[in-house]
Design a protein around this motif. Structure first.
Motif, short mmCIF file in Angstrom:
data_model
loop_
_atom_site.label_atom_id
_atom_site.label_comp_id
_atom_site.label_asym_id
_atom_site.label_seq_id
_atom_site.Cartn_x
_atom_site.Cartn_y
_atom_site.Cartn_z
N ILE A 34 12.23 -16.19 26.95
CA ILE A 34 13.63 -15.86 26.67
C ILE A 34 13.76 -14.35 26.85
O ILE A 34 12.97 -13.58 26.30
CB ILE A 34 14.06 -16.26 25.24
CG1 ILE A 34 13.88 -17.77 25.03
CG2 ILE A 34 15.52 -15.86 24.99
CD1 ILE A 34 14.14 -18.24 23.61
N ARG A 35 14.73 -13.95 27.63
CA ARG A 35 14.93 -12.52 27.90
C ARG A 35 16.04 -11.98 26.99
O ARG A 35 16.95 -12.71 26.59
CB ARG A 35 15.33 -12.31 29.37
CG ARG A 35 14.46 -13.02 30.40
CD ARG A 35 13.15 -12.34 30.67
NE ARG A 35 13.29 -11.12 31.44
CZ ARG A 35 13.27 -11.05 32.77
NH1 ARG A 35 13.13 -12.15 33.51
NH2 ARG A 35 13.38 -9.89 33.39
N LEU A 36 15.98 -10.69 26.68
CA LEU A 36 17.04 -10.00 25.95
C LEU A 36 17.70 -9.03 26.92
O LEU A 36 17.03 -8.26 27.60
CB LEU A 36 16.46 -9.22 24.76
CG LEU A 36 17.45 -8.32 23.99
CD1 LEU A 36 18.60 -9.13 23.40
CD2 LEU A 36 16.72 -7.53 22.90
N HIS A 37 19.02 -9.11 26.99
CA HIS A 37 19.80 -8.29 27.93
C HIS A 37 20.89 -7.57 27.15
O HIS A 37 21.79 -8.22 26.60
CB HIS A 37 20.39 -9.22 28.99
CG HIS A 37 21.04 -8.50 30.13
ND1 HIS A 37 21.81 -9.16 31.07
CD2 HIS A 37 21.05 -7.20 30.50
CE1 HIS A 37 22.26 -8.28 31.97
NE2 HIS A 37 21.81 -7.10 31.63
N VAL A 38 20.80 -6.26 27.06
CA VAL A 38 21.79 -5.46 26.33
C VAL A 38 22.59 -4.65 27.35
O VAL A 38 22.01 -3.88 28.13
CB VAL A 38 21.12 -4.52 25.31
CG1 VAL A 38 22.20 -3.77 24.51
CG2 VAL A 38 20.22 -5.30 24.37
N GLU A 110 20.85 -16.88 32.63
CA GLU A 110 21.35 -15.73 33.38
C GLU A 110 20.39 -15.41 34.51
O GLU A 110 19.18 -15.56 34.37
CB GLU A 110 21.46 -14.54 32.43
CG GLU A 110 22.10 -13.32 33.02
CD GLU A 110 22.21 -12.18 32.01
OE1 GLU A 110 22.85 -11.18 32.36
OE2 GLU A 110 21.66 -12.28 30.90
N ASN A 111 20.94 -14.96 35.63
CA ASN A 111 20.10 -14.55 36.75
C ASN A 111 19.62 -13.13 36.53
O ASN A 111 20.40 -12.24 36.22
CB ASN A 111 20.89 -14.64 38.07
CG ASN A 111 21.12 -16.06 38.49
OD1 ASN A 111 20.23 -16.90 38.39
ND2 ASN A 111 22.33 -16.37 38.94
N TYR A 112 18.32 -12.93 36.70
CA TYR A 112 17.69 -11.63 36.54
C TYR A 112 17.05 -11.20 37.85
O TYR A 112 16.53 -12.04 38.59
CB TYR A 112 16.57 -11.69 35.49
CG TYR A 112 17.04 -11.64 34.05
CD1 TYR A 112 16.92 -10.47 33.30
CD2 TYR A 112 17.60 -12.76 33.45
CE1 TYR A 112 17.33 -10.42 31.98
CE2 TYR A 112 18.02 -12.72 32.13
CZ TYR A 112 17.89 -11.55 31.40
OH TYR A 112 18.31 -11.51 30.09
N SER A 129 18.53 -16.52 28.23
CA SER A 129 18.85 -15.12 28.00
C SER A 129 19.77 -14.94 26.80
O SER A 129 20.76 -15.66 26.65
CB SER A 129 19.52 -14.56 29.25
OG SER A 129 19.90 -13.22 29.07
N LEU A 130 19.40 -13.99 25.94
CA LEU A 130 20.29 -13.56 24.85
C LEU A 130 20.98 -12.29 25.34
O LEU A 130 20.31 -11.28 25.61
CB LEU A 130 19.48 -13.28 23.58
CG LEU A 130 20.32 -12.80 22.38
CD1 LEU A 130 21.17 -13.94 21.83
CD2 LEU A 130 19.43 -12.23 21.29
N ARG A 131 22.30 -12.35 25.48
CA ARG A 131 23.06 -11.21 26.01
C ARG A 131 23.84 -10.54 24.89
O ARG A 131 24.54 -11.21 24.13
CB ARG A 131 24.05 -11.66 27.09
CG ARG A 131 23.40 -12.31 28.28
CD ARG A 131 24.44 -12.74 29.31
NE ARG A 131 24.90 -11.60 30.08
CZ ARG A 131 26.12 -11.49 30.58
NH1 ARG A 131 27.04 -12.39 30.35
NH2 ARG A 131 26.45 -10.44 31.30
N VAL A 132 23.71 -9.22 24.80
CA VAL A 132 24.46 -8.42 23.85
C VAL A 132 25.35 -7.50 24.67
O VAL A 132 24.86 -6.60 25.36
CB VAL A 132 23.52 -7.61 22.93
CG1 VAL A 132 24.34 -6.77 21.95
CG2 VAL A 132 22.56 -8.54 22.19
N CYS A 144 14.39 -6.92 28.21
CA CYS A 144 13.02 -7.05 27.72
C CYS A 144 12.72 -8.55 27.56
O CYS A 144 13.59 -9.39 27.77
CB CYS A 144 12.78 -6.29 26.41
SG CYS A 144 13.45 -7.11 24.96
N VAL A 145 11.50 -8.85 27.19
CA VAL A 145 11.12 -10.24 26.93
C VAL A 145 11.19 -10.45 25.42
O VAL A 145 10.41 -9.88 24.67
CB VAL A 145 9.70 -10.54 27.46
CG1 VAL A 145 9.31 -11.99 27.16
CG2 VAL A 145 9.63 -10.27 28.95
N LEU A 146 12.15 -11.26 25.00
CA LEU A 146 12.37 -11.50 23.58
C LEU A 146 11.37 -12.52 23.04
O LEU A 146 10.89 -12.40 21.92
CB LEU A 146 13.82 -11.99 23.40
CG LEU A 146 14.38 -12.18 22.00
CD1 LEU A 146 15.89 -12.08 22.06
CD2 LEU A 146 13.98 -13.51 21.42
#
Length: 198
Positions: A34-38, A110-112, A129-132, A144-146
């Protein structure tokens, strides 16, 4: 004679492709993290600084929430149940900074792009993906990699490997994301990207 030559050529090409096609579980990488995207409000120095402060708070909270999770589905369920708490954490940090921008938190796919984190590199593709999203969410963003937990701190190579193995990566899959300087893996990543990942 011509048919035999064609058959031999096809067999030779097939064996050659075995070294570069995604046959060792590379495609499963997309469903293993799971990725974190801020996303910052804008590219202004202030907005970028705010983004990093929000990132730190959210990463601390998500590390606490997913601690003890041993598989990605459990981690995703925990995050989904706590989306309100994660959003509240981000809002609280914005308030502390005297920032009145709104913030939205979403969990989905989400596409990374291809992204490197020190010695680890993930191929471009569609990830959980967790998007903030802060304000207009039009500024430079941060990934980052959550899960497994790699957003905070500097884990040793062995700790990072253990974290991935514990959540279901095979040793071969871990080797794929850490040996990307080798032409074999670069080509596999290109093939995965061409196939669209999922």
């Amino acid at each position: 004679m011509k048919k035999i030559a064609i058959l031999c050529t096809v067999i030779l090409i097939s064996f050659s492709l075995l070294w570069v096609l995604p046959v060792h579980g590379e495609d499963k990488i997309y469903d293993s993290v799971i990725r974190l995207h801020v996303l910052a409000n804008s590219d202004s120095e202030e907005d970028q600084s705010i983004k990093l402060s929000v990132r730190d708070e959210v990463a601390k909270l998500t590390d606490e929430l997913t601690e003890g999770c041993t598989d990605i589905d459990t981690a995703e369920a925990v995050l989904r149940e706590n989306l309100g708490k994660i959003e509240e954490c981000a809002k609280k940090k914005l308030d502390e900074l005297g920032c009145s921008l709104p913030v939205r938190v979403e969990l989905g796919r989400e596409n990374y792009p291809t992204k490197s984190y020190e010695s680890i590199c993930f191929p471009a593709g569609n990830y959980r993906s967790l998007r903030v999203m802060i304000g207009e969410a039009e500024g430079q963003n941060w990934w980052c990699v959550l899960f497994p937990q790699l957003c905070l701190g500097a884990a040793s190579a062995k700790q990072a490997e253990n974290a991935f193995i514990e959540v279901g990566f095979t040793p071969e899959q871990y080797k794929i994301i850490t040996k990307t300087d080798e032409p074999q893996y670069k080509l596999r990543f290109k093939i995965l990207e061409a196939l669209g990942g999922k």
